[in-house]
Design a protein around this motif. Structure first.
Motif, PDB file in Angstrom:
ATOM      1  N   ALA A  12      69.561 -29.414 -41.184  1.00  0.00           N
ATOM      2  CA  ALA A  12      71.028 -29.456 -41.089  1.00  0.00           C
ATOM      3  C   ALA A  12      71.606 -28.122 -40.625  1.00  0.00           C
ATOM      4  O   ALA A  12      72.777 -28.056 -40.233  1.00  0.00           O
ATOM      5  CB  ALA A  12      71.632 -29.842 -42.438  1.00  0.00           C
ATOM      6  N   GLY A  13      70.799 -27.070 -40.654  1.00  0.00           N
ATOM      7  CA  GLY A  13      71.286 -25.753 -40.238  1.00  0.00           C
ATOM      8  C   GLY A  13      71.106 -25.472 -38.759  1.00  0.00           C
ATOM      9  O   GLY A  13      71.505 -24.408 -38.271  1.00  0.00           O
ATOM     10  N   ILE A  14      70.520 -26.414 -38.011  1.00  0.00           N
ATOM     11  CA  ILE A  14      70.295 -26.202 -36.575  1.00  0.00           C
ATOM     12  C   ILE A  14      71.618 -26.307 -35.825  1.00  0.00           C
ATOM     13  O   ILE A  14      72.340 -27.300 -35.945  1.00  0.00           O
ATOM     14  CB  ILE A  14      69.289 -27.234 -36.032  1.00  0.00           C
ATOM     15  N   GLU A  15      71.938 -25.276 -35.033  1.00  0.00           N
ATOM     16  CA  GLU A  15      73.196 -25.262 -34.276  1.00  0.00           C
ATOM     17  C   GLU A  15      72.986 -25.003 -32.792  1.00  0.00           C
ATOM     18  O   GLU A  15      73.946 -24.848 -32.057  1.00  0.00           O
ATOM     19  CB  GLU A  15      74.129 -24.176 -34.854  1.00  0.00           C
ATOM     20  N   THR A  16      71.749 -24.941 -32.359  1.00  0.00           N
ATOM     21  CA  THR A  16      71.472 -24.534 -30.968  1.00  0.00           C
ATOM     22  C   THR A  16      71.223 -25.704 -30.030  1.00  0.00           C
ATOM     23  O   THR A  16      70.969 -25.505 -28.851  1.00  0.00           O
ATOM     24  CB  THR A  16      70.247 -23.599 -30.935  1.00  0.00           C
ATOM     25  N   ASP A  17      71.285 -26.931 -30.522  1.00  0.00           N
ATOM     26  CA  ASP A  17      71.033 -28.081 -29.669  1.00  0.00           C
ATOM     27  C   ASP A  17      72.137 -28.249 -28.620  1.00  0.00           C
ATOM     28  O   ASP A  17      73.314 -27.977 -28.897  1.00  0.00           O
ATOM     29  CB  ASP A  17      70.953 -29.361 -30.507  1.00  0.00           C
ATOM     30  N   PRO A  18      71.799 -28.753 -27.424  1.00  0.00           N
ATOM     31  CA  PRO A  18      72.829 -29.074 -26.431  1.00  0.00           C
ATOM     32  C   PRO A  18      73.679 -30.252 -26.906  1.00  0.00           C
ATOM     33  O   PRO A  18      73.249 -31.027 -27.770  1.00  0.00           O
ATOM     34  CB  PRO A  18      72.019 -29.429 -25.185  1.00  0.00           C
ATOM     35  N   PRO A  19      74.859 -30.433 -26.342  1.00  0.00           N
ATOM     36  CA  PRO A  19      75.755 -31.510 -26.783  1.00  0.00           C
ATOM     37  C   PRO A  19      75.121 -32.897 -26.753  1.00  0.00           C
ATOM     38  O   PRO A  19      75.355 -33.699 -27.664  1.00  0.00           O
ATOM     39  CB  PRO A  19      76.930 -31.399 -25.810  1.00  0.00           C
ATOM     40  N   VAL A  20      74.319 -33.201 -25.702  1.00  0.00           N
ATOM     41  CA  VAL A  20      73.731 -34.545 -25.629  1.00  0.00           C
ATOM     42  C   VAL A  20      72.773 -34.787 -26.794  1.00  0.00           C
ATOM     43  O   VAL A  20      72.650 -35.911 -27.307  1.00  0.00           O
ATOM     44  CB  VAL A  20      73.001 -34.763 -24.283  1.00  0.00           C
ATOM     45  N   ALA A  21      72.065 -33.738 -27.235  1.00  0.00           N
ATOM     46  CA  ALA A  21      71.154 -33.872 -28.369  1.00  0.00           C
ATOM     47  C   ALA A  21      71.938 -34.082 -29.659  1.00  0.00           C
ATOM     48  O   ALA A  21      71.561 -34.902 -30.507  1.00  0.00           O
ATOM     49  CB  ALA A  21      70.262 -32.637 -28.480  1.00  0.00           C
ATOM     50  N   GLU A 118      71.003 -44.889 -24.476  1.00  0.00           N
ATOM     51  CA  GLU A 118      71.151 -43.506 -24.029  1.00  0.00           C
ATOM     52  C   GLU A 118      70.274 -42.555 -24.840  1.00  0.00           C
ATOM     53  O   GLU A 118      69.895 -41.479 -24.366  1.00  0.00           O
ATOM     54  CB  GLU A 118      72.613 -43.060 -24.140  1.00  0.00           C
ATOM     55  N   VAL A 119      69.955 -42.958 -26.061  1.00  0.00           N
ATOM     56  CA  VAL A 119      69.112 -42.111 -26.922  1.00  0.00           C
ATOM     57  C   VAL A 119      67.640 -42.299 -26.595  1.00  0.00           C
ATOM     58  O   VAL A 119      66.920 -41.339 -26.311  1.00  0.00           O
ATOM     59  CB  VAL A 119      69.377 -42.418 -28.411  1.00  0.00           C
ATOM     60  N   ILE A 120      67.170 -43.544 -26.609  1.00  0.00           N
ATOM     61  CA  ILE A 120      65.725 -43.772 -26.447  1.00  0.00           C
ATOM     62  C   ILE A 120      65.253 -43.488 -25.025  1.00  0.00           C
ATOM     63  O   ILE A 120      64.063 -43.264 -24.793  1.00  0.00           O
ATOM     64  CB  ILE A 120      65.342 -45.205 -26.866  1.00  0.00           C
ATOM     65  N   SER A 121      66.181 -43.496 -24.046  1.00  0.00           N
ATOM     66  CA  SER A 121      65.797 -43.164 -22.674  1.00  0.00           C
ATOM     67  C   SER A 121      66.236 -41.756 -22.284  1.00  0.00           C
ATOM     68  O   SER A 121      66.156 -41.372 -21.122  1.00  0.00           O
ATOM     69  CB  SER A 121      66.409 -44.172 -21.694  1.00  0.00           C
ATOM     70  N   GLY A 122      66.691 -40.987 -23.278  1.00  0.00           N
ATOM     71  CA  GLY A 122      67.191 -39.642 -23.010  1.00  0.00           C
ATOM     72  C   GLY A 122      66.084 -38.626 -22.800  1.00  0.00           C
ATOM     73  O   GLY A 122      64.893 -38.964 -22.758  1.00  0.00           O
ATOM     74  N   ASN A 123      66.492 -37.359 -22.691  1.00  0.00           N
ATOM     75  CA  ASN A 123      65.497 -36.296 -22.499  1.00  0.00           C
ATOM     76  C   ASN A 123      64.825 -35.949 -23.824  1.00  0.00           C
ATOM     77  O   ASN A 123      65.166 -36.496 -24.877  1.00  0.00           O
ATOM     78  CB  ASN A 123      66.138 -35.068 -21.839  1.00  0.00           C
ATOM     79  N   ILE A 124      63.883 -35.024 -23.763  1.00  0.00           N
ATOM     80  CA  ILE A 124      63.089 -34.700 -24.951  1.00  0.00           C
ATOM     81  C   ILE A 124      63.957 -34.121 -26.070  1.00  0.00           C
ATOM     82  O   ILE A 124      63.730 -34.404 -27.247  1.00  0.00           O
ATOM     83  CB  ILE A 124      61.949 -33.721 -24.592  1.00  0.00           C
ATOM     84  N   SER A 125      64.971 -33.338 -25.722  1.00  0.00           N
ATOM     85  CA  SER A 125      65.830 -32.791 -26.767  1.00  0.00           C
ATOM     86  C   SER A 125      66.563 -33.912 -27.507  1.00  0.00           C
ATOM     87  O   SER A 125      66.782 -33.833 -28.722  1.00  0.00           O
ATOM     88  CB  SER A 125      66.845 -31.799 -26.175  1.00  0.00           C
ATOM     89  N   GLN A 126      66.918 -34.982 -26.795  1.00  0.00           N
ATOM     90  CA  GLN A 126      67.570 -36.114 -27.441  1.00  0.00           C
ATOM     91  C   GLN A 126      66.593 -36.879 -28.344  1.00  0.00           C
ATOM     92  O   GLN A 126      66.964 -37.336 -29.423  1.00  0.00           O
ATOM     93  CB  GLN A 126      68.159 -37.056 -26.384  1.00  0.00           C
ATOM     94  N   ILE A 127      65.358 -37.002 -27.878  1.00  0.00           N
ATOM     95  CA  ILE A 127      64.349 -37.694 -28.686  1.00  0.00           C
ATOM     96  C   ILE A 127      64.077 -36.913 -29.982  1.00  0.00           C
ATOM     97  O   ILE A 127      63.996 -37.484 -31.074  1.00  0.00           O
ATOM     98  CB  ILE A 127      63.042 -37.872 -27.895  1.00  0.00           C
ATOM     99  N   LYS A 128      63.939 -35.600 -29.865  1.00  0.00           N
ATOM    100  CA  LYS A 128      63.737 -34.773 -31.062  1.00  0.00           C
ATOM    101  C   LYS A 128      64.930 -34.898 -32.001  1.00  0.00           C
ATOM    102  O   LYS A 128      64.772 -34.996 -33.227  1.00  0.00           O
ATOM    103  CB  LYS A 128      63.534 -33.310 -30.667  1.00  0.00           C
TER     104      LYS A 128
END
Length: 316
Positions: A12-21, A118-128
């Motif tokens: 819950a402390g992660i703040e560095t993800d891109p908006p799509v993630a 949009e999630v399951i076909s997204g990039n790796i950051s979205q999958i994570k």
């Protein structure tokens, strides 16, 4: 439970993800935390979590990225094992628009039963982020030292299959299973669990998991060895006590008619009941090997058995 809280607090402390993630994580947490519910002819989003950090993260993400207001309420629930705390998050105003934005409603206004495309076909950051969101919403992990497992309770079979498929893109081989009325994604391999923790953004928890697991395995091995040694000692003591009784009986049968070397071996067995055969060999004068002392005691018992048999036959 302590490790589970640490994992969710770190995630819950992660703040560095891109908006799509972040949007992928919001969608997955809403789906796995509860989803859409019709109330008074309108849609509300009602999700429940076991971590205050998870609930607050979702509340803030909805406010910052979707400009919607969410409310978090602490509730208590009685279970057979005691009182548990849960955190309910409610979105009533603008819930339909939020559901459309996150992909939980499709364009035909149908509820998506799995995960948004949009999630399951997204990039790796979205999958994570999707795996992170699913774990924050409904994930559990065993404490180190116990049977290893990482498990996520899924709201539908379709969501379990979607998460499983998304995991394969990360190299995660997870099993789906049904427990009573719930669908679950399960990992039992300890190394795979460590890898998942690192992938979804909990490296500190992964290190703690690895360290405590190694400590637990070492303690377990030490306990097994100690129990093995203790069992061996008990067996040896029992065998020595039985041998002592047999030697005493042989002395009664043979009386004074015993070869000196056999009598000396028997005496050592009687005088040192708790000693091993190797120790008895060292106590002999002169010292002899374990096999030699065992052989002399064996011949003593055989001689007594032969003498006793001959006496019984002579009395017939």
């Amino acid at each position: 439970m302590a490790l589970l809280n640490d994992v969710k607090r770190e995630l819950a402390g992660i703040e560095t993800d891109p908006p799509v993630a972040k949007m992928a994580q919001v969608a997955t947490m809403l789906r796995f935390g509860g989803g859409l519910r019709p109330v008074n002819n309108k849609v509300v989003i009602h999700a429940q979590f076991d971590s205050i950090e998870a609930a607050e993260w979702l509340k803030n993400a909805i406010s910052h990225h979707f400009q919607r207001e969410a409310k978090v309420t602490k509730v208590s629930r009685q279970t057979p094992s005691g009182t548990v705390q849960r955190y309910e998050m409610l979105v009533d105003r603008g819930a339909t628009a939020l559901a459309l934005q996150t992909g939980l409603l499709d364009r035909r206004m149908h509820v998506v039963v799995g995960l948004p495309a949009e999630v399951i076909s997204g990039n790796i950051s979205q999958i994570k982020a999707a795996w992170r969101g699913a774990f924050l919403a409904r994930g559990t992990i065993s404490d180190p030292g116990k049977a290893s497992y990482l498990e996520i309770v899924c709201p539908t079979h379709e969501s379990a299959v979607a998460l499983q498929g998304a995991g394969r893109r990360l190299g995660i081989t997870a099993q789906t299973r049904k427990v009573r009325s719930s669908e679950r994604i399960t990992l039992r391999d300890a190394d795979a669990i460590e890898r998942v923790l690192n992938l979804i953004g909990a490296p500190r928890a992964a290190r703690e998991w690895t360290g405590k697991r190694a400590d637990g395995e070492a303690r377990g091995k030490a306990n097994r060895l100690a129990n093995f040694d203790d069992a061996n000692m008990r067996r040896s003591a029992k065998a020595a006590a039985e041998a002592t009784q047999k030697v005493l009986h042989a002395f009664e049968v043979l009386g004074d008619d015993i070869p000196e070397n056999l009598k000396a071996a028997g005496d050592l067995r009687v005088w040192h009941t708790d000693a091993s055969l190797e120790e008895l060999g060292h106590l002999a004068n002169p010292p002899i090997t374990k096999d030699a002392i065992a052989g002399r005691i064996r011949r003593l018992l055989q001689l007594a058995a032969k003498t006793e048999k001959e006496r019984e036959q002579g009395t017939k």
